[in-house]
Design an enzyme around this catalytic site. Sequence first.
Site, PDB file in Angstrom:
ATOM      1  N   HIS A 159       0.808  -1.229   0.000  1.00  0.00           N
ATOM      2  CA  HIS A 159       0.000   0.000   0.000  1.00  0.00           C
ATOM      3  C   HIS A 159       0.845   1.285   0.000  1.00  0.00           C
ATOM      4  CE1 HIS A 159      -3.537   2.452   1.631  1.00  0.00           C
ATOM      5  NE2 HIS A 159      -4.015   1.841   0.568  1.00  0.00           N
ATOM      6  N   LYS A 173       3.060   4.443  -1.285  1.00  0.00           N
ATOM      7  CA  LYS A 173       2.978   5.332  -2.452  1.00  0.00           C
ATOM      8  C   LYS A 173       4.179   6.275  -2.350  1.00  0.00           C
ATOM      9  CE  LYS A 173      -1.520   5.100  -0.637  1.00  0.00           C
ATOM     10  NZ  LYS A 173      -1.899   3.860  -1.235  1.00  0.00           N
ATOM     11  N   ASP A 207      17.107   9.575  -7.163  1.00  0.00           N
ATOM     12  CA  ASP A 207      18.568   9.578  -7.010  1.00  0.00           C
ATOM     13  C   ASP A 207      19.006   9.181  -5.595  1.00  0.00           C
ATOM     14  OD1 ASP A 207      18.794  10.382  -9.635  1.00  0.00           O
ATOM     15  OD2 ASP A 207      19.003  12.509  -9.167  1.00  0.00           O
TER      16      ASP A 207
END
Lengths: 212, 212
Positions: free
Chosen positions: A150, A152, A157
Amino acid sequence: MSGMWTVKVLGLGVVALSLGVELLGRLLRCLRPLGTLNEVLFFPSEVACVEHIFTSLSPHSCLCPLRHGAETSLSRLLRRILSASSSLDLCVFAFSNVNLSRAVLALHARGVTVRVLTDKDYVAITGSQIGVLRKAGICARCDANSVHMHHKFALVDGRLLVTGSLNWTRTAVQSNTENVLVTEEPDLVRPFIEEFQRLWESNDPARCLHPK
Amino acid sequence: MSGMWTVKVLGLGVVALSLGVELLGRLLRCLRPLGTLNEVLFFPSEVACVEHIFTSLSPHSCLCPLRHGAETSLSRLLRRILSASSSLDLCVFAFSNVNLSRAVLALHARGVTVRVLTDKDYVAITGSQIGVLRKAGICARCDANSVHMHHKFALVDGRLLVTGSLNWTRTAVQSNTENVLVTEEPDLVRPFIEEFQRLWESNDPARCLHPK
């Protein structure tokens, strides 16, 4: 006597200076670097043209009916993702937003190492961009060790963390009340780097389906 | 001549000292306060007894079959929430976790001002704790201005931000791969305070249903 006085004042000055330098050194070691980036973006984002973010053209050279040249939460998010010069590690539950997919594809095309980790159930929903990324040669794995993967978040870099409530879908960007937090704060970035690496290594590389 | 020399050295010392103080002041204004809290919690959390977090009893005085005295992501999250002494502003999409509900109720019972903003569709799902909070006299509003109010953040005493991918549900805590970021960084906390206030004011106070 006045000669002795001068020597004492000079001695005091030297001691004070060395103490000051030492103190400043300690302070700088304890404090974060100047200019550490911290930014919060809120959604829904205004629907505006983002064509100029992907090209070198002027914002007003596009002929689409959307508003041009607007700085929106989506345009700022796209710029943060597109700022990658060496790597993008992406860990996202649902990914169907075509503009965000275009940004990831653009990074891959210019040689940035892209790794994508996603949820096993949402990988095949209508509009999912995971197949598009795989067809372009991007390595994408599915988390098989939890009910839902779940997260996000994205790591740009290995330096910039982009995380929040926002799934990379059109509904989330255009219609939901959402947040994305962008930070270079090492104490926040480091755990996410380690979490990404742990999840990446704990999921079967065979799930990384390159196109034949 | 040596008297003049002493005056010059002293004058130089005073100028150097005032410049040093000015420089240090500028540095401290640019840099964050020492010891700013930054923490990341990852889920799923080990299932362990959290009874001792709510009472003054020893972790091992509880007789439930769960492991006792373990420091888990959930126990750390509960402690952060319970650290509120004046206010808790909670903005969460889905809220059905009974331990987190118990923490919010405990804060309300000891006089902490609690405001809850949630999603209009998830407010009435089975197991939702919003009704429980309202029955206890806590003011809870539903966001009616977007497809989903998808935030998952809390503001503790207007000072500490708790945010991430984690909905306040049992599945999210125990079964999903999730993150919660805890920070006192003013540049990150301030926008969330403003966002909460904006959402709170833009939603109908009539939706704040106190028990009759």
